[in-house]
Design an enzyme around this catalytic site. Structure first.
Site, PDB file in Angstrom:
ATOM      1  N   ASP A 145       0.981  -1.085   0.069  1.00 51.01           N
ATOM      2  CA  ASP A 145      -0.191  -0.228   0.336  1.00 51.01           C
ATOM      3  C   ASP A 145       0.782   1.388  -0.543  1.00 51.01           C
ATOM      4  OD1 ASP A 145       0.998  -0.074   2.682  1.00 51.01           O
ATOM      5  OD2 ASP A 145      -0.572  -0.446   3.575  1.00 51.01           O
ATOM      6  N   PHE A 146       0.386   2.458   0.081  1.00 49.23           N
ATOM      7  CA  PHE A 146       0.799   3.811   0.093  1.00 49.23           C
ATOM      8  C   PHE A 146       2.097   4.063   1.531  1.00 49.23           C
ATOM      9  CE2 PHE A 146      -1.683   4.271   3.088  1.00 49.23           C
ATOM     10  CZ  PHE A 146      -1.645   4.464   4.064  1.00 49.23           C
TER      11      PHE A 146
END
Length: 149
Positions: free
Chosen positions: A33-34
């Site tokens: 994810d980020f």
């Protein structure tokens, strides 16, 4: 072996072990994810690859089973315990063990670890269904393949 070791064996489908099956997978950018941590749903992909390659190395041809016998494996139930995160470039070990194989159900235990540290523990119930989605008994040769060695 270090979790970031680049000298990994080149065995695409993993290997059968005394307890079941072992597969190595590297974490790529697309798996995160980020924040750079593996996105929770990606662990499902890693475990699916472990189960699929376990079947493959046991000599169970899912495509042939589907085309010839109109049978398929489907996940019926899954329990997952997320213990610690994996990160980009980690090398994960996916271990799959048969708990039980009988009737129309196959129960597997799976762990994902990094360098000996358990990140994920899961228990997966897989059912065999026919072309109309009805449960069917495990074919005899499939049940035998999962029998204790």
């Amino acid at each position: 072996m270090d979790a970031h070791d680049t000298r990994l064996p080149m065995v695409l489908a993993g290997e059968l072990t005394p307890f079941g099956h072992r597969l190595l997978q590297r974490v790529y950018y697309e798996d995160t994810d980020f924040s750079g941590v593996v996105y929770h749903a990606r662990y499902l992909h890693f475990m699916e690859r472990g189960r699929t390659d376990y079947l493959r190395l046991l000599g169970i041809a899912q495509r042939a089973m589907s085309e010839a016998e109109r049978l398929a494996f489907v996940v019926r139930r899954m329990e997952i315990d997320f213990k610690k995160p994996a990160r980009m470039d980690d090398v994960l070990t996916i271990d799959t063990t048969t708990v039980e194989a009988r009737g129309a159900r196959l129960t597997l235990a799976q762990t994902i670890n990094r360098g000996g540290t358990v990140l994920i523990e899961a228990r997966v119930d897989v059912a065999v269904i026919d072309g109309q989605g009805r449960p069917r008994r495990l074919p005899v040769d499939v049940a035998k393949a999962f029998a204790p060695r």
